[in-house]
Design a protein around this motif. Structure first.
Motif, PDB file in Angstrom:
ATOM      1  N   SER A   1     -10.398  14.677  -9.010  1.00 53.43           N
ATOM      2  CA  SER A   1     -11.181  13.452  -9.206  1.00 53.43           C
ATOM      3  C   SER A   1     -12.503  13.753  -9.893  1.00 53.43           C
ATOM      4  O   SER A   1     -12.933  13.027 -10.790  1.00 53.43           O
TER       5      SER A   1
ATOM      6  N   THR B   1       0.822  -1.206   0.000  1.00 50.66           N
ATOM      7  CA  THR B   1       0.000   0.000   0.000  1.00 50.66           C
ATOM      8  C   THR B   1       0.860   1.262   0.000  1.00 50.66           C
ATOM      9  O   THR B   1       0.523   2.262  -0.643  1.00 50.66           O
ATOM     10  N   GLU B   2       1.981   1.213   0.690  1.00 51.14           N
ATOM     11  CA  GLU B   2       2.839   2.387   0.817  1.00 51.14           C
ATOM     12  C   GLU B   2       3.628   2.684  -0.455  1.00 51.14           C
ATOM     13  O   GLU B   2       3.862   3.846  -0.784  1.00 51.14           O
TER      14      GLU B   2
ATOM     15  N   THR C   1     -10.433   1.427  -1.440  1.00 55.81           N
ATOM     16  CA  THR C   1      -9.238   1.301  -0.593  1.00 55.81           C
ATOM     17  C   THR C   1      -8.039   0.745  -1.354  1.00 55.81           C
ATOM     18  O   THR C   1      -6.898   1.011  -0.979  1.00 55.81           O
TER      19      THR C   1
ATOM     20  N   SER D   1      -2.635   1.235  -3.522  1.00 55.95           N
ATOM     21  CA  SER D   1      -3.054   2.402  -2.742  1.00 55.95           C
ATOM     22  C   SER D   1      -4.545   2.647  -2.937  1.00 55.95           C
ATOM     23  O   SER D   1      -5.198   2.016  -3.776  1.00 55.95           O
ATOM     24  N   GLY D   2      -5.077   3.579  -2.167  1.00 56.01           N
ATOM     25  CA  GLY D   2      -6.497   3.872  -2.244  1.00 56.01           C
ATOM     26  C   GLY D   2      -6.816   4.993  -3.208  1.00 56.01           C
ATOM     27  O   GLY D   2      -5.932   5.663  -3.749  1.00 56.01           O
ATOM     28  N   VAL D   3      -8.105   5.198  -3.435  1.00 53.17           N
ATOM     29  CA  VAL D   3      -8.580   6.286  -4.285  1.00 53.17           C
ATOM     30  C   VAL D   3      -8.535   7.586  -3.499  1.00 53.17           C
ATOM     31  O   VAL D   3      -8.942   7.638  -2.331  1.00 53.17           O
ATOM     32  N   HIS D   4      -8.020   8.627  -4.130  1.00 48.20           N
ATOM     33  CA  HIS D   4      -7.942   9.931  -3.485  1.00 48.20           C
ATOM     34  C   HIS D   4      -9.051  10.839  -4.046  1.00 48.20           C
ATOM     35  O   HIS D   4      -9.083  11.125  -5.240  1.00 48.20           O
ATOM     36  N   PHE D   5      -9.937  11.275  -3.174  1.00 47.17           N
ATOM     37  CA  PHE D   5     -11.038  12.137  -3.582  1.00 47.17           C
ATOM     38  C   PHE D   5     -10.587  13.592  -3.527  1.00 47.17           C
ATOM     39  O   PHE D   5     -10.100  14.064  -2.497  1.00 47.17           O
ATOM     40  N   SER D   6     -10.734  14.288  -4.645  1.00 46.44           N
ATOM     41  CA  SER D   6     -10.332  15.686  -4.729  1.00 46.44           C
ATOM     42  C   SER D   6     -11.093  16.336  -5.878  1.00 46.44           C
ATOM     43  O   SER D   6     -11.858  15.677  -6.601  1.00 46.44           O
TER      44      SER D   6
END
Length: 491
Positions: free
Chosen positions: A259, A244-245, A308, A251-256
């Protein structure tokens, strides 16, 4: 010639299926570029040459002899294909895997699943990459399609499940997704059994399915290591935090705000991930209203996994198409059955009044999907998407421009001394193309190397070659030759 409702539905569904399959073919047909493919082909080559399956690490000088268990036959397939047709054969395999996956989810007998399959092509294409995970994507679609069709009352050949599982457990550790898929099916049927009106049908389905599900679980032991394959999976799970690192797909989805911009981009295939999430939300609401609790649970868990860990977005898209298409189709049929207009006038009169408008709307919907897929395909075959998104692959067959074929040829022709050191992304490729003459320092397999060596490797590639750390490591490991990737864009 006027079409009946059933005939209209059939030709629309067949049109959607054809569009989805054609789109999937062009999305899948691309040059070979994957960082794990190399060590998997090297494994297949080792098996074909030595007629034995390695259970220890044999390709590196840093972890040589460490325990290593991994399903072997995906590598054998890749190695045999490369021997038969080179990189082009691997490119065609990618295309066929993408087409096969989309065809499996589009086979559901409703228009919604076929339409969603068109939208789901990009996340599926992203996961049908030339490595062992490709087989998990195809087989997960097969399991989901077979089990859900059985749930829908179709007479499916459930005896195929254990046979597919025997293949799966010997192709990729992702066979645990098949176990999860079977568990999800049981959850859906048990949730139906709570309601008296559905209980008899639910119990009957479970009675037919459970024996084959049990045999499928037992079938996971049909592999070279038996139950120890689960030890390998447990060790992989222990490394999940490290994945994950450092690995993007874990890795997870980044909401911005970026996005949201991506989600609204018609020409960006990655927008499909957001559209799948939005569709899943709609389906969950509809399923709640219809008290289809099992579908709500499965799609919610799938959405959580996809958010995730980006790696699971392909499997999630498959679930949305198969389950979501079915839920929406049943809701649509139910709405039509209770339409108040059916009581306001005769059915024949309404059919005559609405037939022209219905025909125009149907043709218009098909046309929209044709234009949508057509624009996306044009962006693929002209390489517009690949260049715009800085991919290391292009449309067509053959090797990626990124692979250092000439550099490897130079190393071998000039007989440069071992040991060989390469950066992380090159590791698997060097294992294959430089081996077995040159052993490798590190590649994409975390387990035989361990966390400490991974961190050491990451530190070294960030430092100049004349640093004290490099001097110490070179003396310890007898590193004589280094090779690094420099190109960032295709020439």
């Amino acid at each position: 010639m006027k079409l009946s409702g059933t005939k209209t539905t059939d030709w629309v569904r067949y049109s959607f299926v054809a569009i989805a399959i054609l789109y999937a073919f062009f999305a899948g047909l691309r040059t070979v570029a994957d960082f794990d493919l190399g060590w998997q082909i090297a494994t297949g080559r080792y098996i074909l040459q030595h007629h034995s399956i390695p259970s220890i690490e044999v390709f590196s000088y840093t972890a040589h002899g460490n325990p290593w268990i991994y399903p072997p036959f995906s590598g054998v397939i890749f190695s045999a294909l490369f021997l038969a047709g080179g990189f082009a054969a691997l490119s065609w395999l990618i295309a066929m895997a993408c087409v096969g996956t989309v065809a499996l989810i589009a086979r559901q007998k409703n228009c919604f699943a076929a339409a969603l399959a068109i939208i789901a092509v990009p996340p599926i294409a992203f996961r049908t990459v030339p490595r062992a995970e490709l087989f998990t994507t195809v087989l997960f679609a097969a399991f989901a399609s077979l089990l859900w069709s059985h749930y829908e009352g179709e007479r499916e050949r459930l005896w195929l499940l254990p046979l597919l599982m025997v293949a799966w457990v010997n192709l990729h550790t992702g066979f645990v997704a098949g176990l999860a898929c079977m568990g999800a099916y049981i959850v859906v049927d048990l949730c139906d059994a709570v309601f008296a009106s559905r209980r008899a049908a639910s119990i009957a389905r479970l009675r037919d399915a459970v024996p084959w599900l049990v045999v499928s679980v037992v079938a996971t032991l049909v592999n070279p290591w038996g139950w120890r394959i689960y030890q390998a999976i447990s060790r992989q799970n222990e490394m999940s935090q490290l994945h994950t690192e450092f690995i993007g797909e874990w890795s997870g989805v980044h909401f911005s705000w970026a996005s949201w911009a991506q989600a609204l981009s018609f020409r960006d295939p990655a927008s499909a991930d957001w559209w799948m999430l939005a569709t899943a939300l709609i389906v969950v609401v509809v399923a709640l209203l219809r008290k289809e609790i099992g579908s709500v649970i499965v799609l919610s868990v799938g959405a959580y996994a996809a958010v995730t860990h980006i790696r699971f977005q392909g499997d999630f898209a498959i679930l949305v198409c198969v389950i979501g298409g079915s839920v929406l189709s049943r809701a649509w049929r139910s709405q039509k059955d209770i339409s108040p207009s059916a009581e306001a006038a005769s059915a024949a009169k309404i059919a005559v009044q609405r037939a022209p408008m219905h025909g125009i709307a149907t043709w218009g919907l098909v046309a929209i999907f044709i234009v949508f897929a057509g624009v996306r395909v044009a962006d693929l075959i002209t390489d517009r998407y690949y260049l715009w998104s800085a991919q290391i692959t292009l449309f067509g067959t053959g090797p990626s421009w990124w692979f250092p074929e000439q550099a490897i040829a130079f190393v071998k022709d000039e007989h440069l001394p071992a040991n060989l050191f390469g950066d992380y992304n090159l590791g698997g490729y060097l294992t294959w193309r430089a081996g077995p003459e040159y052993l490798d320092y590190f590649d994409g397999r975390f387990i035989p190397f361990g966390r400490d060596l991974f961190i050491r490797h990451s530190t070294l590639v960030s430092l100049p070659l004349d640093s004290p750390e490099w001097g110490s490591e070179s003396s310890l490991r007898n590193i004589q030759t280094t090779i690094f990737s420099m190109a960032l864009h295709p020439r």
